[in-house]
Structure formats: structure tokens, C-alpha cells
Design an enzyme around this catalytic site. Structure first.
Site, PDB file in Angstrom:
ATOM      1  N   ASP A  13       0.941  -0.892  -0.196  1.00 30.91           N
ATOM      2  CA  ASP A  13      -0.003  -0.116  -0.345  1.00 30.91           C
ATOM      3  C   ASP A  13       0.780   1.399   0.015  1.00 30.91           C
ATOM      4  O   ASP A  13       0.216   2.254   0.123  1.00 30.91           O
ATOM      5  CB  ASP A  13      -0.925  -0.093   0.675  1.00 30.91           C
ATOM      6  CG  ASP A  13      -2.059  -1.071   0.996  1.00 30.91           C
ATOM      7  OD1 ASP A  13      -2.214  -1.957   0.225  1.00 30.91           O
ATOM      8  OD2 ASP A  13      -2.195  -1.715   1.957  1.00 30.91           O
ATOM      9  N   LYS A  16       1.793   2.269  -5.087  1.00 33.69           N
ATOM     10  CA  LYS A  16       2.247   1.169  -6.222  1.00 33.69           C
ATOM     11  C   LYS A  16       0.801   1.493  -7.017  1.00 33.69           C
ATOM     12  O   LYS A  16       1.928   2.096  -8.946  1.00 33.69           O
ATOM     13  CB  LYS A  16       2.175  -0.196  -6.546  1.00 33.69           C
ATOM     14  CG  LYS A  16       2.967  -0.114  -4.899  1.00 33.69           C
ATOM     15  CD  LYS A  16       3.686  -1.875  -4.723  1.00 33.69           C
ATOM     16  CE  LYS A  16       2.362  -2.616  -4.456  1.00 33.69           C
ATOM     17  NZ  LYS A  16       2.376  -2.416  -2.512  1.00 33.69           N
ATOM     18  N   GLY A  40      -4.298  -4.790  -3.453  1.00 32.34           N
ATOM     19  CA  GLY A  40      -5.924  -3.226  -3.711  1.00 32.34           C
ATOM     20  C   GLY A  40      -4.888  -2.731  -4.160  1.00 32.34           C
ATOM     21  O   GLY A  40      -3.947  -1.600  -3.787  1.00 32.34           O
ATOM     22  N   HIS A  41      -4.933  -2.044  -5.922  1.00 28.39           N
ATOM     23  CA  HIS A  41      -4.211  -0.368  -6.357  1.00 28.39           C
ATOM     24  C   HIS A  41      -5.146   0.241  -6.359  1.00 28.39           C
ATOM     25  O   HIS A  41      -5.758   0.025  -7.807  1.00 28.39           O
ATOM     26  CB  HIS A  41      -2.883  -1.043  -7.332  1.00 28.39           C
ATOM     27  CG  HIS A  41      -2.209  -1.759  -7.064  1.00 28.39           C
ATOM     28  ND1 HIS A  41      -1.421  -3.291  -7.743  1.00 28.39           N
ATOM     29  CD2 HIS A  41      -1.291  -2.528  -6.016  1.00 28.39           C
ATOM     30  CE1 HIS A  41      -1.037  -3.617  -7.201  1.00 28.39           C
ATOM     31  NE2 HIS A  41      -0.961  -3.883  -6.225  1.00 28.39           N
ATOM     32  N   GLN A 228       2.140  -6.112  -3.064  1.00 26.11           N
ATOM     33  CA  GLN A 228       2.619  -6.651  -1.876  1.00 26.11           C
ATOM     34  C   GLN A 228       3.830  -5.713  -1.722  1.00 26.11           C
ATOM     35  O   GLN A 228       3.957  -4.102  -2.520  1.00 26.11           O
ATOM     36  CB  GLN A 228       2.532  -7.726  -1.646  1.00 26.11           C
ATOM     37  CG  GLN A 228       1.566  -8.191  -1.078  1.00 26.11           C
ATOM     38  CD  GLN A 228       1.209  -9.040  -2.237  1.00 26.11           C
ATOM     39  OE1 GLN A 228       1.546  -9.451  -3.225  1.00 26.11           O
ATOM     40  NE2 GLN A 228      -1.077  -9.269  -2.384  1.00 26.11           N
TER      41      GLN A 228
HETATM   42  P1  GDP Z   1      -0.451   0.364  -3.421  1.00 27.36           P
HETATM   43  O1  GDP Z   1      -0.840  -1.286  -3.039  1.00 27.36           O
HETATM   44  O2  GDP Z   1       0.493   0.326  -3.635  1.00 27.36           O
HETATM   45  O3  GDP Z   1      -0.842   0.387  -5.246  1.00 27.36           O
HETATM   46  O4  GDP Z   1      -1.663   1.824  -2.919  1.00 27.36           O
HETATM   47  P2  GDP Z   1      -2.562   1.605  -2.472  1.00 27.36           P
HETATM   48  O5  GDP Z   1      -3.825   2.082  -3.486  1.00 27.36           O
HETATM   49  O6  GDP Z   1      -3.354   0.695  -1.587  1.00 27.36           O
HETATM   50  O7  GDP Z   1      -2.665   2.230  -1.245  1.00 27.36           O
HETATM   51  C1  GDP Z   1      -2.338   3.501  -1.532  1.00 27.36           C
HETATM   52  C2  GDP Z   1      -3.538   5.100  -1.338  1.00 27.36           C
HETATM   53  O8  GDP Z   1      -2.189   6.330  -1.689  1.00 27.36           O
HETATM   54  C3  GDP Z   1      -4.329   5.339  -2.847  1.00 27.36           C
HETATM   55  O9  GDP Z   1      -5.754   5.029  -2.246  1.00 27.36           O
HETATM   56  C4  GDP Z   1      -3.467   5.698  -3.555  1.00 27.36           C
HETATM   57  O10 GDP Z   1      -4.558   6.780  -3.551  1.00 27.36           O
HETATM   58  C5  GDP Z   1      -3.385   6.918  -2.266  1.00 27.36           C
HETATM   59  N1  GDP Z   1      -1.601   7.639  -3.121  1.00 27.36           N
HETATM   60  C6  GDP Z   1      -1.314   7.518  -4.142  1.00 27.36           C
HETATM   61  N2  GDP Z   1      -0.187   8.437  -3.410  1.00 27.36           N
HETATM   62  C7  GDP Z   1      -0.177   9.704  -2.830  1.00 27.36           C
HETATM   63  C8  GDP Z   1       0.293  10.987  -2.328  1.00 27.36           C
HETATM   64  O11 GDP Z   1       1.124  10.942  -2.974  1.00 27.36           O
HETATM   65  N3  GDP Z   1      -0.453  11.811  -0.730  1.00 27.36           N
HETATM   66  C9  GDP Z   1      -1.595  11.393  -0.675  1.00 27.36           C
HETATM   67  N4  GDP Z   1      -2.876  11.675   0.038  1.00 27.36           N
HETATM   68  N5  GDP Z   1      -2.741   9.534  -1.163  1.00 27.36           N
HETATM   69  C10 GDP Z   1      -1.435   9.034  -2.138  1.00 27.36           C
HETATM   70  P1  IMO Z   2      -0.822  -4.345  -2.375  1.00 23.76           P
HETATM   71  O1  IMO Z   2      -0.449  -4.466  -3.665  1.00 23.76           O
HETATM   72  C1  IMO Z   2      -1.158  -4.644   2.160  1.00 23.76           C
HETATM   73  C2  IMO Z   2      -1.208  -8.805   3.417  1.00 23.76           C
HETATM   74  C3  IMO Z   2      -1.968  -9.386   4.385  1.00 23.76           C
HETATM   75  C4  IMO Z   2      -1.676 -10.408   5.127  1.00 23.76           C
HETATM   76  C5  IMO Z   2      -0.435 -10.733   4.467  1.00 23.76           C
HETATM   77  C6  IMO Z   2      -1.259 -12.509   3.996  1.00 23.76           C
HETATM   78  O2  IMO Z   2      -2.205  -3.642  -1.744  1.00 23.76           O
HETATM   79  O3  IMO Z   2       0.104  -3.929  -1.631  1.00 23.76           O
HETATM   80  P2  IMO Z   2      -2.532 -12.966   2.281  1.00 23.76           P
HETATM   81  O4  IMO Z   2      -3.709 -12.528   1.713  1.00 23.76           O
HETATM   82  O5  IMO Z   2      -1.445 -12.100   0.826  1.00 23.76           O
HETATM   83  O6  IMO Z   2      -2.006 -14.521   2.507  1.00 23.76           O
HETATM   84  O7  IMO Z   2      -1.764 -12.145   3.212  1.00 23.76           O
HETATM   85  O8  IMO Z   2      -0.017 -10.040   3.230  1.00 23.76           O
HETATM   86  N1  IMO Z   2      -1.346  -8.876   2.618  1.00 23.76           N
HETATM   87  C7  IMO Z   2      -1.377  -7.145   1.759  1.00 23.76           C
HETATM   88  N2  IMO Z   2      -1.084  -5.653   2.970  1.00 23.76           N
HETATM   89  N3  IMO Z   2      -0.875  -4.000   0.845  1.00 23.76           N
HETATM   90  C8  IMO Z   2      -1.441  -5.630   0.290  1.00 23.76           C
HETATM   91  O9  IMO Z   2      -1.324  -5.586  -1.960  1.00 23.76           O
HETATM   92  C9  IMO Z   2      -1.417  -7.067   0.365  1.00 23.76           C
HETATM   93  N4  IMO Z   2      -2.060  -7.759   0.080  1.00 23.76           N
HETATM   94  C10 IMO Z   2      -1.563  -8.843   1.195  1.00 23.76           C
HETATM   95  O10 IMO Z   2      -2.555  -8.206   5.208  1.00 23.76           O
HETATM   96  O11 IMO Z   2      -1.220  -9.429   6.777  1.00 23.76           O
HETATM   97 MG    MG Z   3      -3.219  -1.778  -1.724  1.00 20.14          MG
END
Ligand code: GDP
Ligand code: IMO
Ligand code: MG
Length: 434
Positions: A13, A16, A40-41, A228
Site C-alpha cells: 500500500d 504502487k 489493491g491498487h 505487496q
Molecule cells: P498500492 O497497493 O501500493 O497500489 O497502494 P494503495 O492504492 O493500496 O494505497 C495507496 C493509497 O494512497 C491510495 O488510496 C492512493 O490513491 C493514495 N495515494 C497515492 N499516492 C498518494 C499521495 O502522494 N498522497 C496522498 N494523500 N495519497 C496518495
Molecule cells: P498491495 O499490492 C498490504 C498482507 C495481508 C496479510 C498478509 C498475508 O495493495 O500493496 P495474503 O492474503 O497475501 O495471504 O495475506 O499480507 N497483504 C497486504 N498488505 N498490501 C497488500 O497488497 C497486501 N497483500 C497482502 O494483510 O497481513
Molecule cells: Mg494496496
């Protein structure tokens, strides 16, 4: 000109999806190489939000090829649902812009069930470790892959050998299920599940290693999208509180079939503070009002499960470790704007363990739980950095924070993100041109 691998340098999170979407303008092909729909991206384009779990983030850009590599575990139901959801948002998906490795492993409903059964059993007794998984069946599917009994994409097209493969899979699973006091799964149930999805999935199948080799030779730019983060890596992460795949950059090669010599620039996506979802050690976790401030301001709720993400200070010792295990060339520092308004900021530079100073997180579970972070303190800034698009827009203290991060982790900032929006991004070094 080079290819680029995007990986998370913390516990996932990091942002990415946003960065892959931004970079994909410069790429021809975007490849997922591990994980599954546990990811979850989120991308935000002109106010519209797209949430991707299994599909590469490049799929929202017209004219780009999205690839799901052999290292990914594919839940066919989740795949179909995500394609349908995106089509409702106006993103057209067909074999013209999406290909799936024919040797990728399938996640079946029995994997999802087993993931849930184990998590519930571990919550209710001392019989296992509760990981806090996403309950998507990721771990059980990878276990079957390594156990050489998995059903793969290509098997959906081979109705002659499929029944025997299902038989082998069920011999294992039903023995396990009996032991866990669960109902057995019938052969017909699995055959029915597989045949019901085959027509929707098979049109996307491709020999990905061959396709990538041809594209590389003709000079296509390939962007690899990790899921991840490095501290969730099955080998290098905080085991057993990890996911079931290698998440480090080297996996981009094994999980796609493109040799490591062609990977190019390794971009580590790094949040300006730290978050973690699920169980496991987190030395810089803040359970006070600052942790709450980061969670609320950063909207730290999981995209996949809706769970609250745990929040804490930036841990430079952990990211320094990720710089080494991934071979990070440069980082994209995200969510700097979330730190706006804090009086002071702490950065973890190392730990003490049983009274001794150490500069990295040890591998042992017991020691990981015992380390105490060592902090330096920096002055915060009052000005807003939200939406900043150049260094000139950043307050001096924010620049100082960024410089301190670079120095402590031993890698330069190539990109800086200041909001969820695609274009609120500062480019320092173009990874494709470096
Ligand atoms: P990922 O799993 O690495 O793709 O990250 P996620 O999408 O799960 O979580 C990142 C969250 O932060 C998302 O809701 C993005 O929209 C948000 N985000 C990304 N870059 C920024 C930033 O520079 N500032 C803020 N405030 N939010 C951001
Ligand atoms: P993105 O790509 C954050 C965590 C789960 C749990 C552990 C194992 O959005 O960054 P799993 O279902 O993979 O066997 O769970 O890994 N986890 C993540 N945490 N971002 C993710 O993906 C994750 N994918 C799995 O919360 O702790
Ligand atoms: Mg994510």
C-alpha cells in the site's frame, strides 16, 4: 532506454498503483509477476478512482498491453468480476490489451475456503498463527503450485487430462479437510467450477515468456508492477506474517519469464511514513493520536478488505534493507502531503535489541517482537504540500525531510507524489531514461 520494475519497499500500500499508472504513459507493456487479488491498487484520474486487484494498473490506458505473468495466482471469478467492473467504468478489456500466462496457477473456491478456515481456527485457538490474510486463497493456491498439484490456466483447455489433475488435487485437499472437520469437495463441483469459467478466461491465454522476448528484442518498454511489499516477502519479510510469494524485484524475472539482465531500473515505492495491514511486528507503530492522525489524513483503509491500516513513523532501517534485497536504483516517495501540519517528525534509524544497538531488523520472530526503534527527530512544516508539482512548491523543512530519507536509506528520490491524483507527481529522474 530501459525497462522498469516497480516494487513496494515496506508492507504494501505504498502507492504502487498510482506510480505504475503514471509511468505507464512511457511504457508499452505492463506486467504483474506475483501475488493475486490480495493486492489493491488505487489510481485516481481526473477525480475518477479505479481500484485494481488482479489486473495490471496499465490496463486503464488505451493502447497499452497488460500482462498477468506466470508468477501470479489467478482467481478466475475475481478476474471476470474485475474485467466486468472496469468495463462499467468505461475501460475496454479484451485480448487486444490483456494477456494471461498459460502457465499461471489458478485459485479455486476451495483455496479461498481453506484460507478462511485456517484464519478462523487460528483466531479461536492456539492451533495456528493468525496472519490476518486477505482470505482470498492466495497462500493455499501457492502451496498447491509448489506441491505440484495445481490446476493452471492452460489446463482449462485440456479436457482430457483435467479430470486426473482434479483427482490429484482433491486427494490432497479432502484429506486435509477431513482432518479439519470440514465437508469433502466433490470432483463434479471442481469440474463444474472450471468449465464454467473456461470460455471467459481462455481467450486471454498466451505464452508470455515468448511474447516478452519478442517485444524486448523489438525495443518495447516493459514496466513490471509488483504487489505487496518487500517486508511481506516470503523469504525476506517478517515471517510468518508475510504473503506467500516473493515480492522482491528479482521475482519480476521468474514470475514473467524474462531474464534478469533485462529488468533495468528498480523503482522502490516508499511511503513517507509506514503502514501495515494484518498481524505481525511493526517497530515504529503509533497507537496514539499521531497514528490516528496519519490514518485519517492518509485514508489508511485497505482497498481489498476495508480493514484499518496500522500507522507509524518512517522506518529507514527497514527501507535500507529493502534497498539491498531489491537492488533499488531509486525510490518514488509517496504521501509526503500526509505529514503536513505535524510539529515534529521522527525517523527510525536503527534498533536496540536486548540493550545492544543493531542497524537492521533481525530475521527471528522473537527478536523482531523485542526490538525498540531508535529515532532522530526533525522539525515539521505547517504549509500544505498537497498537489505540489515541483520542488519549488515544497517548504524547506519538507525538502530537508526528503533529503534525510535519501541519506538514511542510501537511494535517491526519482519521483515524489503529493496527492492521489495521477498528475500530482514530481519527476526528478525518469526511470525509463536512466
Ligand atoms: P498500492 O497497493 O501500493 O497500489 O497502494 P494503495 O492504492 O493500496 O494505497 C495507496 C493509497 O494512497 C491510495 O488510496 C492512493 O490513491 C493514495 N495515494 C497515492 N499516492 C498518494 C499521495 O502522494 N498522497 C496522498 N494523500 N495519497 C496518495
Ligand atoms: P498491495 O499490492 C498490504 C498482507 C495481508 C496479510 C498478509 C498475508 O495493495 O500493496 P495474503 O492474503 O497475501 O495471504 O495475506 O499480507 N497483504 C497486504 N498488505 N498490501 C497488500 O497488497 C497486501 N497483500 C497482502 O494483510 O497481513
Ligand atoms: Mg494496496
Amino acid at each position: 532506454m530501459t525497462n522498469v520494475v516497480v516494487i513496494g519497499s515496506q508492507w504494501g500500500d505504498e502507492g504502487k498503483g498510482k506510480i505504475v499508472d503514471w509511468l505507464s504513459e512511457r511504457a508499452d507493456i505492463v506486467v504483474r509477476f506475483q501475488g493475486g487479488h490480495n493486492a489493491g491498487h488505487t489510481l485516481v484520474i481526473d477525480g475518477t478512482s479505479y481500484k485494481l486487484s488482479l489486473l495490471p494498473s496499465g490496463v486503464v490506458r488505451p493502447g497499452k498491453m497488460a500482462v498477468i505473468g506466470n508468477g501470479v495466482v489467478v482467481d478466475p471469478h475475481a478476474l471476470i468480476a474485475e474485467i466486468d467492473k472496469l468495463e462499467k467504468q468505461g475501460v475496454k478489456i479484451s485480448p487486444e490489451n490483456l494477456r494471461i500466462a498459460d502457465n499461471a496457477t489458478l485459485i479455486l473456491s476451495l483455496h479461498r475456503e481453506l484460507d478462511g478456515i485456517r484464519e478462523d481456527a487460528a483466531s479461536n485457538s492456539n492451533s495456528g498463527v493468525k496472519i490476518g490474510t486477505t482470505r482470498r486463497g492466495i497462500g493455499p493456491a501457492y502451496e498447491d503450485k509448489v506441491g505440484r498439484r495445481a490446476i493452471r490456466i492452460m489446463d482449462l483447455a485440456d479436457l482430457e487430462t483435467l479430470p486426473g489433475k482434479v483427482e490429484r488435487l482433491l486427494t490432497h485437499h479432502n484429506a486435509l479437510r477431513r482432518g479439519l472437520g470440514e465437508n469433502e469437495v466433490t470432483h463434479e463441483t471442481i469440474m463444474q467450477e472450471l468449465t464454467s469459467v473456461a470460455d471467459r478466461v481462455l481467450p486471454y491465454r498466451e505464452t508470455i515468456w515468448l511474447m516478452l522476448d519478442k517485444e524486448r528484442r523489438r525495443g518495447a518498454r516493459i514496466l513490471f508492477e509488483g504487489a505487496q511489499g518487500s517486508l511481506l516477502d516470503i523469504d525476506h519479510g517478517t515471517y510468518p506474517f508475510v504473503t506467500s510469494s516473493n515480492t522482491v524485484a528479482g521475482q519480476a524475472s521468474a514470475g514473467s519469464g524474462m531474464g534478469p539482465g533485462s529488468l533495468g531500473y528498480i523503482l522502490g515505492i516508499t511511503k513517507a511514513y509506514t503502514t501495515r495491514v494484518g498481524e505481525g511486528p511493526f517497530p515504529t507503530e503509533l497507537t496514539d493520536e499521531i497514528g490516528q492522525f496519519l490514518g485519517e489524513k492518509g485514508r489508511e483503509f485497505g482497498t481489498v478488505t476495508g480493514r484499518k491500516r496500522r500507522c507509524g513513523w518512517f522506518d529507514a532501517a527497514l527501507v535500507r534493507q529493502s534497498v539491498a534485497t531489491n537492488g533499488i536504483t531509486g525510490i518514488a516517495l509517496t504521501k509526503l502531503d500526509v505529514l503536513d501540519g505535524l510539529d515534529e517528525l521522527k525517523i527510525c534509524v536503527g534498533y536496540t535489541l536486548d540493550g545492544k544497538d543493531i542497524d537492521h531488523l533481525p530475521a527471528s520472530q522473537g527478536q523482531q517482537a523485542r526490538v525498540e526503534p531508535v529515532y532522530i527527530t526533525l522539525e515539521g512544516w505547517k504549509e500544505s504540500t498537497v498537489g505540489a508539482r515541483s520542488w519549488a512548491d515544497l517548504p524547506a523543512q519538507a525538502i530537508k525531510y526528503v533529503r534525510q530519507v535519501e541519506e538514511l536509506i542510501g537511494a535517491p528520490v526519482a519521483l515524489l507524489s503529493t496527492s492521489p491524483e495521477r498528475d500530482d507527481t514530481i519527476l526528478v529522474t525518469d526511470p525509463f531514461e536512466d
